[in-house]
Design a protein around this motif. Structure first.
Motif, PDB file in Angstrom:
ATOM      1  N   TRP A  51     -16.725  68.837 -29.183  1.00 28.70           N
ATOM      2  CA  TRP A  51     -16.204  67.564 -28.676  1.00 28.70           C
ATOM      3  C   TRP A  51     -15.037  67.762 -27.721  1.00 28.70           C
ATOM      4  O   TRP A  51     -14.381  66.794 -27.329  1.00 28.70           O
ATOM      5  CB  TRP A  51     -15.817  66.647 -29.833  1.00 28.70           C
ATOM      6  N   GLN A  52     -14.775  69.012 -27.341  1.00 28.69           N
ATOM      7  CA  GLN A  52     -13.695  69.303 -26.389  1.00 28.69           C
ATOM      8  C   GLN A  52     -14.296  69.733 -25.059  1.00 28.69           C
ATOM      9  O   GLN A  52     -14.960  70.771 -24.966  1.00 28.69           O
ATOM     10  CB  GLN A  52     -12.778  70.391 -26.937  1.00 28.69           C
ATOM     11  N   ALA A  53     -14.047  68.938 -24.042  1.00 31.02           N
ATOM     12  CA  ALA A  53     -14.642  69.164 -22.717  1.00 31.02           C
ATOM     13  C   ALA A  53     -14.261  70.516 -22.118  1.00 31.02           C
ATOM     14  O   ALA A  53     -15.042  71.105 -21.371  1.00 31.02           O
ATOM     15  CB  ALA A  53     -14.239  68.040 -21.771  1.00 31.02           C
ATOM     16  N   ARG A  54     -13.105  71.027 -22.458  1.00 30.14           N
ATOM     17  CA  ARG A  54     -12.651  72.272 -21.826  1.00 30.14           C
ATOM     18  C   ARG A  54     -13.589  73.454 -22.097  1.00 30.14           C
ATOM     19  O   ARG A  54     -13.683  74.364 -21.294  1.00 30.14           O
ATOM     20  CB  ARG A  54     -11.224  72.591 -22.216  1.00 30.14           C
ATOM     21  N   TRP A  55     -14.284  73.433 -23.224  1.00 28.87           N
ATOM     22  CA  TRP A  55     -15.189  74.551 -23.518  1.00 28.87           C
ATOM     23  C   TRP A  55     -16.478  74.442 -22.706  1.00 28.87           C
ATOM     24  O   TRP A  55     -17.082  75.453 -22.370  1.00 28.87           O
ATOM     25  CB  TRP A  55     -15.446  74.656 -25.018  1.00 28.87           C
ATOM     26  N   TYR A  56     -16.896  73.234 -22.374  1.00 29.42           N
ATOM     27  CA  TYR A  56     -18.023  73.061 -21.463  1.00 29.42           C
ATOM     28  C   TYR A  56     -17.618  73.498 -20.055  1.00 29.42           C
ATOM     29  O   TYR A  56     -18.407  74.110 -19.338  1.00 29.42           O
ATOM     30  CB  TYR A  56     -18.497  71.602 -21.452  1.00 29.42           C
ATOM     31  N   GLU A  57     -16.382  73.193 -19.672  1.00 28.74           N
ATOM     32  CA  GLU A  57     -15.867  73.647 -18.386  1.00 28.74           C
ATOM     33  C   GLU A  57     -15.883  75.167 -18.331  1.00 28.74           C
ATOM     34  O   GLU A  57     -16.336  75.763 -17.353  1.00 28.74           O
ATOM     35  CB  GLU A  57     -14.432  73.153 -18.183  1.00 28.74           C
ATOM     36  N   ASN A  58     -15.379  75.771 -19.393  1.00 24.01           N
ATOM     37  CA  ASN A  58     -15.342  77.228 -19.460  1.00 24.01           C
ATOM     38  C   ASN A  58     -16.750  77.813 -19.346  1.00 24.01           C
ATOM     39  O   ASN A  58     -16.972  78.769 -18.601  1.00 24.01           O
ATOM     40  CB  ASN A  58     -14.687  77.666 -20.774  1.00 24.01           C
ATOM     41  N   LEU A  59     -17.705  77.218 -20.065  1.00 24.23           N
ATOM     42  CA  LEU A  59     -19.080  77.712 -20.022  1.00 24.23           C
ATOM     43  C   LEU A  59     -19.654  77.612 -18.612  1.00 24.23           C
ATOM     44  O   LEU A  59     -20.245  78.579 -18.119  1.00 24.23           O
ATOM     45  CB  LEU A  59     -19.951  76.933 -21.010  1.00 24.23           C
ATOM     46  N   ALA A  60     -19.478  76.473 -17.959  1.00 26.63           N
ATOM     47  CA  ALA A  60     -20.004  76.305 -16.598  1.00 26.63           C
ATOM     48  C   ALA A  60     -19.386  77.315 -15.641  1.00 26.63           C
ATOM     49  O   ALA A  60     -20.095  77.920 -14.813  1.00 26.63           O
ATOM     50  CB  ALA A  60     -19.752  74.879 -16.105  1.00 26.63           C
ATOM     51  N   GLU A  84     -28.835  78.913 -12.878  1.00 30.48           N
ATOM     52  CA  GLU A  84     -29.651  77.810 -13.394  1.00 30.48           C
ATOM     53  C   GLU A  84     -29.116  77.337 -14.747  1.00 30.48           C
ATOM     54  O   GLU A  84     -29.122  76.137 -15.040  1.00 30.48           O
ATOM     55  CB  GLU A  84     -31.120  78.225 -13.517  1.00 30.48           C
ATOM     56  N   GLU A  85     -28.639  78.265 -15.559  1.00 31.58           N
ATOM     57  CA  GLU A  85     -28.042  77.897 -16.847  1.00 31.58           C
ATOM     58  C   GLU A  85     -26.806  77.032 -16.636  1.00 31.58           C
ATOM     59  O   GLU A  85     -26.574  76.080 -17.389  1.00 31.58           O
ATOM     60  CB  GLU A  85     -27.636  79.138 -17.652  1.00 31.58           C
ATOM     61  N   ALA A  86     -26.016  77.358 -15.621  1.00 29.10           N
ATOM     62  CA  ALA A  86     -24.818  76.566 -15.326  1.00 29.10           C
ATOM     63  C   ALA A  86     -25.187  75.122 -15.024  1.00 29.10           C
ATOM     64  O   ALA A  86     -24.473  74.189 -15.409  1.00 29.10           O
ATOM     65  CB  ALA A  86     -24.048  77.177 -14.152  1.00 29.10           C
ATOM     66  N   LEU A  87     -26.307  74.936 -14.358  1.00 31.56           N
ATOM     67  CA  LEU A  87     -26.744  73.585 -14.000  1.00 31.56           C
ATOM     68  C   LEU A  87     -27.166  72.769 -15.214  1.00 31.56           C
ATOM     69  O   LEU A  87     -27.294  71.550 -15.128  1.00 31.56           O
ATOM     70  CB  LEU A  87     -27.887  73.651 -12.984  1.00 31.56           C
ATOM     71  N   GLU A  88     -27.365  73.420 -16.355  1.00 30.89           N
ATOM     72  CA  GLU A  88     -27.778  72.735 -17.583  1.00 30.89           C
ATOM     73  C   GLU A  88     -26.597  72.199 -18.399  1.00 30.89           C
ATOM     74  O   GLU A  88     -26.798  71.449 -19.351  1.00 30.89           O
ATOM     75  CB  GLU A  88     -28.597  73.685 -18.449  1.00 30.89           C
ATOM     76  N   VAL A  89     -25.387  72.556 -18.023  1.00 29.30           N
ATOM     77  CA  VAL A  89     -24.229  72.148 -18.820  1.00 29.30           C
ATOM     78  C   VAL A  89     -24.089  70.623 -18.915  1.00 29.30           C
ATOM     79  O   VAL A  89     -23.840  70.106 -20.016  1.00 29.30           O
ATOM     80  CB  VAL A  89     -22.940  72.829 -18.316  1.00 29.30           C
ATOM     81  N   PRO A  90     -24.263  69.853 -17.839  1.00 29.14           N
ATOM     82  CA  PRO A  90     -24.175  68.397 -18.008  1.00 29.14           C
ATOM     83  C   PRO A  90     -25.207  67.852 -19.003  1.00 29.14           C
ATOM     84  O   PRO A  90     -24.902  66.917 -19.754  1.00 29.14           O
ATOM     85  CB  PRO A  90     -24.430  67.841 -16.601  1.00 29.14           C
ATOM     86  N   ALA A  91     -26.384  68.434 -19.035  1.00 32.68           N
ATOM     87  CA  ALA A  91     -27.391  68.000 -20.000  1.00 32.68           C
ATOM     88  C   ALA A  91     -26.940  68.323 -21.425  1.00 32.68           C
ATOM     89  O   ALA A  91     -27.211  67.545 -22.355  1.00 32.68           O
ATOM     90  CB  ALA A  91     -28.741  68.655 -19.700  1.00 32.68           C
ATOM     91  N   MET A  92     -26.251  69.427 -21.606  1.00 25.93           N
ATOM     92  CA  MET A  92     -25.706  69.758 -22.923  1.00 25.93           C
ATOM     93  C   MET A  92     -24.698  68.698 -23.362  1.00 25.93           C
ATOM     94  O   MET A  92     -24.699  68.272 -24.513  1.00 25.93           O
ATOM     95  CB  MET A  92     -25.004  71.128 -22.891  1.00 25.93           C
ATOM     96  N   ILE A  93     -23.857  68.297 -22.414  1.00 18.22           N
ATOM     97  CA  ILE A  93     -22.846  67.278 -22.711  1.00 18.22           C
ATOM     98  C   ILE A  93     -23.536  65.956 -23.054  1.00 18.22           C
ATOM     99  O   ILE A  93     -23.197  65.301 -24.039  1.00 18.22           O
ATOM    100  CB  ILE A  93     -21.886  67.104 -21.524  1.00 18.22           C
ATOM    101  N   LYS A  94     -24.504  65.595 -22.243  1.00 14.51           N
ATOM    102  CA  LYS A  94     -25.223  64.341 -22.461  1.00 14.51           C
ATOM    103  C   LYS A  94     -25.911  64.349 -23.829  1.00 14.51           C
ATOM    104  O   LYS A  94     -25.898  63.345 -24.554  1.00 14.51           O
ATOM    105  CB  LYS A  94     -26.241  64.136 -21.350  1.00 14.51           C
TER     106      LYS A  94
END
Length: 143
Positions: A51-60, A84-94
């Motif tokens: 639930w912390q956005a910073r880790w999704y940022e880090n992953l991307a 291509e994996e980086a492009l999937e991060v918004p879908a992970m968040i969603k």
């Protein structure tokens, strides 16, 4: 790099449920050019604190950097996979946001979105994939 890697691994051992230590280890692996473990640790940080956005940022950003590193090494297919994996991060968040029920939303559940940090990683990935029009698009709206 080896002493930093040993130190980061030790920090993870001492605090295995700390997302920040996992992110630190991911960055050290990245600097060492060891991309798969870098991505694994970045993903683990997301798992530990979803639930912390910073880790999704880090992953991307880690995925985009891994792609860039593989491109520099001439490994085009490996680069493409990371990008291509980086492009999937918004879908992970969603997908994470979709898990929230109406009651949790009403009670003020954390708002996750494709933050500027996530968008930076996406833009880098799009650019390196040669998708310049997508890389130039305005930032994504909140998910």
């Amino acid at each position: 790099v080896k002493p930093a890697l040993e130190e980061a691994k030790r920090a993870v051992e001492l605090s295995q449920y700390n997302a920040a230590r996992r992110a630190d280890l991911a960055r050290v692996y990245l600097v060492a050019g060891d991309y798969r473990p870098a991505v694994e640790e970045a993903r683990r940080a997301v798992e530990l604190a979803p639930w912390q956005a910073r880790w999704y940022e880090n992953l991307a950003l880690v995925l985009a950097a891994c792609g860039r590193g593989e491109l520099e090494a001439g490994n085009r297919e490996a680069a493409r996979q990371y990008l291509e994996e980086a492009l999937e991060v918004p879908a992970m968040i969603k997908a994470r946001v979709a898990l929230l029920g109406e009651e949790e939303k009403r009670l003020g559940a954390p708002r996750l979105s494709a933050t500027p940090g996530v968008q930076l990683g996406l833009g880098q990935a799009q650019y390196l994939l040669g998708r310049l029009a997508e890389a130039e698009k305005k930032p994504l709206r909140r998910l």
